[in-house]
Design a protein around this motif. Sequence first.
Motif, short mmCIF file in Angstrom:
data_model
loop_
_atom_site.label_atom_id
_atom_site.label_comp_id
_atom_site.label_asym_id
_atom_site.label_seq_id
_atom_site.Cartn_x
_atom_site.Cartn_y
_atom_site.Cartn_z
N SER A 178 -0.33 3.51 -13.93
CA SER A 178 -0.40 3.76 -12.56
C SER A 178 0.82 4.73 -12.36
CB SER A 178 -0.08 2.49 -11.84
OG SER A 178 -1.29 1.58 -12.12
N ALA A 218 0.85 8.36 -10.78
CA ALA A 218 1.63 8.52 -9.41
C ALA A 218 2.50 9.95 -9.57
CB ALA A 218 2.40 7.36 -8.77
N GLU A 231 0.48 12.90 -9.31
CA GLU A 231 0.39 13.15 -7.84
C GLU A 231 1.39 13.87 -7.26
OE1 GLU A 231 -0.58 9.71 -5.21
OE2 GLU A 231 -2.29 9.29 -6.17
N THR A 273 -4.19 4.31 -8.26
CA THR A 273 -3.60 5.22 -6.98
C THR A 273 -4.90 5.90 -6.69
OG1 THR A 273 -3.09 6.72 -8.89
CG2 THR A 273 -1.42 5.48 -7.73
N SER A 325 -6.36 3.81 -3.03
CA SER A 325 -5.34 4.59 -2.60
C SER A 325 -4.13 4.17 -1.83
CB SER A 325 -5.87 5.96 -2.39
OG SER A 325 -4.70 6.95 -2.01
N ALA A 328 -0.90 0.35 -5.16
CA ALA A 328 -0.75 1.94 -5.23
C ALA A 328 0.35 2.32 -4.49
CB ALA A 328 -2.07 2.43 -4.75
N ARG A 329 0.78 1.85 -3.41
CA ARG A 329 2.05 2.38 -3.01
C ARG A 329 3.26 2.00 -3.66
NH1 ARG A 329 -0.80 0.77 1.93
NH2 ARG A 329 0.41 -1.11 2.22
N TYR A 378 3.28 1.72 -6.91
CA TYR A 378 3.71 2.78 -7.97
C TYR A 378 4.13 4.20 -7.53
CZ TYR A 378 2.57 -0.60 -11.52
OH TYR A 378 2.56 -1.86 -12.76
N ARG A 379 3.74 4.30 -6.28
CA ARG A 379 4.19 5.71 -5.78
C ARG A 379 5.70 5.58 -5.63
NH1 ARG A 379 -0.68 5.51 -2.72
NH2 ARG A 379 -2.28 6.95 -3.61
#
Length: 295
Positions: free
Chosen positions: A61, A65, A68, A269, A273, A278-279, A281-282
């Motif tokens: 993850s 990220a 991305e 992610t 998403s 997911a947020r 790990y971003r």
Amino acid sequence: MSGEKTSGTALPGMDAIATGPTGRPKREFAVPAALTEHGPARIIALCNQKGGVGKTTTTISLGAALAEYGRKVLVIDFDPQGALSAGLGVNSHDGLTIYDLLLGREKDTRLAVQQTTTPGLDIIPANIDLSAAEVHLVNEVAREQILARVLRPVLDDYDVILVDCQPSLGLLTVNALTAAHGVLIPLECEYFALRGVALLVETIEKVKDRLNPAIQLDGILATMYDSRTLHSREVLERVVEAFGDSVLETVVGRTVKFPDASVAGTPITSYASEHPAARAYRQLARELIERGAVA
């Protein structure tokens, strides 16, 4: 009465300050600027001698990220179970693996690199063959430095290399720590997971003293956190008390979406998403970039 708590209500004339699970004020980490050039990579080993704490999930993850955000990422499956390879939908039984590179069966590291379905995220896979590596390497000269030698040719190709270690403190993990610039410790918010962190930190200090003076602790990541349980909250509180700012502000909650994403062979992610995990790990990617652990 003196000593009473104010139950979180702001005093007159003061703005209320929202705090996160770690007890520190919540922060928003800025979206990082794009890179104009790539490399050399910083190597981060994801270690914990206890299994099931989220090492592989975090490697997948976090790698996705960072990709991305325009970083070129290489992940190394360094666990004979091959969960990282499976979790990224990569076939680890047809083609070269990290085992072939460690034993010198293949000299060109780039030939073992496979692309994943996530742009900017590559992998060197592993399978059960890796379980025999420690036996074969035990009599090698500079046996603790073999992974560092294997990764040296691809450092300039990437911004970060994430090594997903097996749940042990054996020779493979020592190789990862010797090759790494930093260590990220995923820690399940559970008492027995907490007990092993001190031993792991002691091992990191030994590697720093004897093999790799440049290694540093990039952070402890609380995983599988459930704010509804007193146990999770107490464990996280004790970790923060013991390790202070080494505990990352990002906290990853427990969710069934992770095994679902693993079955699909894709990072969360992209699988879900907008899911809070997911947020998270971003946010972890942004936090590590802000801390300087990643370019």
